[in-house]
Scaffold this active site. Structure first.
Site, PDB file in Angstrom:
ATOM      1  CE1 TYR A  53      -3.182  -2.926  -0.092  1.00 38.46           C
ATOM      2  CE2 TYR A  53      -3.822  -2.500   2.272  1.00 38.46           C
ATOM      3  CZ  TYR A  53      -3.889  -3.104   1.100  1.00 38.46           C
ATOM      4  OH  TYR A  53      -5.024  -4.175   1.277  1.00 38.46           O
ATOM      5  CG  LEU A 209     -18.406   0.633   1.696  1.00 37.47           C
ATOM      6  CD1 LEU A 209     -18.125   2.287   2.413  1.00 37.47           C
ATOM      7  CD2 LEU A 209     -19.803   0.104   2.150  1.00 37.47           C
TER       8      LEU A 209
END
Length: 285
Positions: A53, A209
């Site tokens: 990341y 989501l």
């Protein structure tokens, strides 16, 4: 904050995914730290990260370093289970590559230990299967890291049912988590979720989501979530996470966030109770 379990550790029912704070389009450090502190203030005790990341080639582990800084500067930092991953790489051109070799995983783990500033990583996960390396060899590296005390718990990510069974066997029944993509828009991990439910293995939906979406976008794409949200006076995102929590007690969503207000909204989903009718309607989407 309601809690669930990963292995023998009790964690908040909803965790925080750190990726948006370190990849392309990331906010400045001050806002990221504010987001992490807001999560801790609200009771989050699970933060998910990975050495991959980061945005640029020369900043491997950017998110791990950021999280370590946030935890060190908060009085609840020591209560957090940090879940990190190895086996994925980013050359810095926006692409993702793989290295599931035991040598790389062990070196990656050592580097993550240094960045996180801990003697043992709470939860270490094999990020993604590498088709060039036998799966048993990759998971075998996690077994060795467990046995050496470098990691306290082991998990896998982006795995299919056969790989879940194989990993649990290689780890001697010590597989504690599976982190797969799962959302209203991505339901193909239902078999993995059911298997985890049967075995009592935590299932951590990534991108729950549907990705890094703007507020309200989920509701426009999935009308039932918007309708239920209107009834309860909450956001469609909260309804989405509440639906996931209702699917199984092993589910621990890890929505990504880069703003204090969005992680606070997501965490409120742990308090939302859906009726059986509402759950059935949402589950049929």
């Amino acid at each position: 904050m309601h809690t669930r379990r990963i292995g023998d550790v009790e964690v908040s029912a909803i965790g925080l995914g750190g990726m948006p704070m370190s990849i392309e389009g990331r906010p400045d450090e001050a806002r990221s730290l504010a987001t992490l502190h807001a999560a801790l203030d609200a009771g989050v005790t699970l933060i998910d990260t990975a050495d991959a990341y980061h945005r640029d080639a020369d900043e491997v582990g950017h998110n791990e370093t950021l999280i370590a800084k946030a935890l060190a500067s908060h009085d609840r930092g020591k209560d957090v289970l940090v879940a990190t991953k190895g086996g994925h790489l980013r050359p810095g051109d926006g692409s993702w590559t793989l290295d599931g070799s035991p040598r790389h995983l062990k070196e990656a783990c050592e580097a993550s230990l240094r960045r996180l500033g801990v003697e043992a990583i709470g939860l270490y996960q094999f990020h993604r299967p590498d088709p060039r390396v036998p799966y048993a060899e990759s998971v075998g590296a996690l077994r060795e890291l467990l046995d050496e005390g470098k990691i306290r718990m082991a998990g896998i990510s982006n795995a299919n049912p056969d790989q879940i069974r194989e990993a649990d066997e290689i780890l001697g029944g010590r597989l504690v988590s599976v982190q797969n993509q799962f959302s209203p828009a991505f339901r193909s991990s239902e078999p993995e979720l059911r298997l985890c439910d049967e075995r009592g293995i935590a299932f951590l939906p990534w991108s729950p989501l549907g990705g890094i979406v703007k507020a309200g976008e989920l509701g426009s794409a999935y009308a039932p979530f918007a309708r239920v949200a209107e009834v309860h006076g909450v956001s469609p995102q909260q309804v989405c996470l509440a639906w996931m929590l209702a699917k199984s007690p092993v589910v621990v969503p890890i929505p990504g966030s880069s703003r204090p207000e969005t992680i606070r909204d997501s965490l409120a989903a742990a308090e939302l109770r859906l009726s059986e009718k509402e759950f059935t309607e949402l589950d049929a989407v």
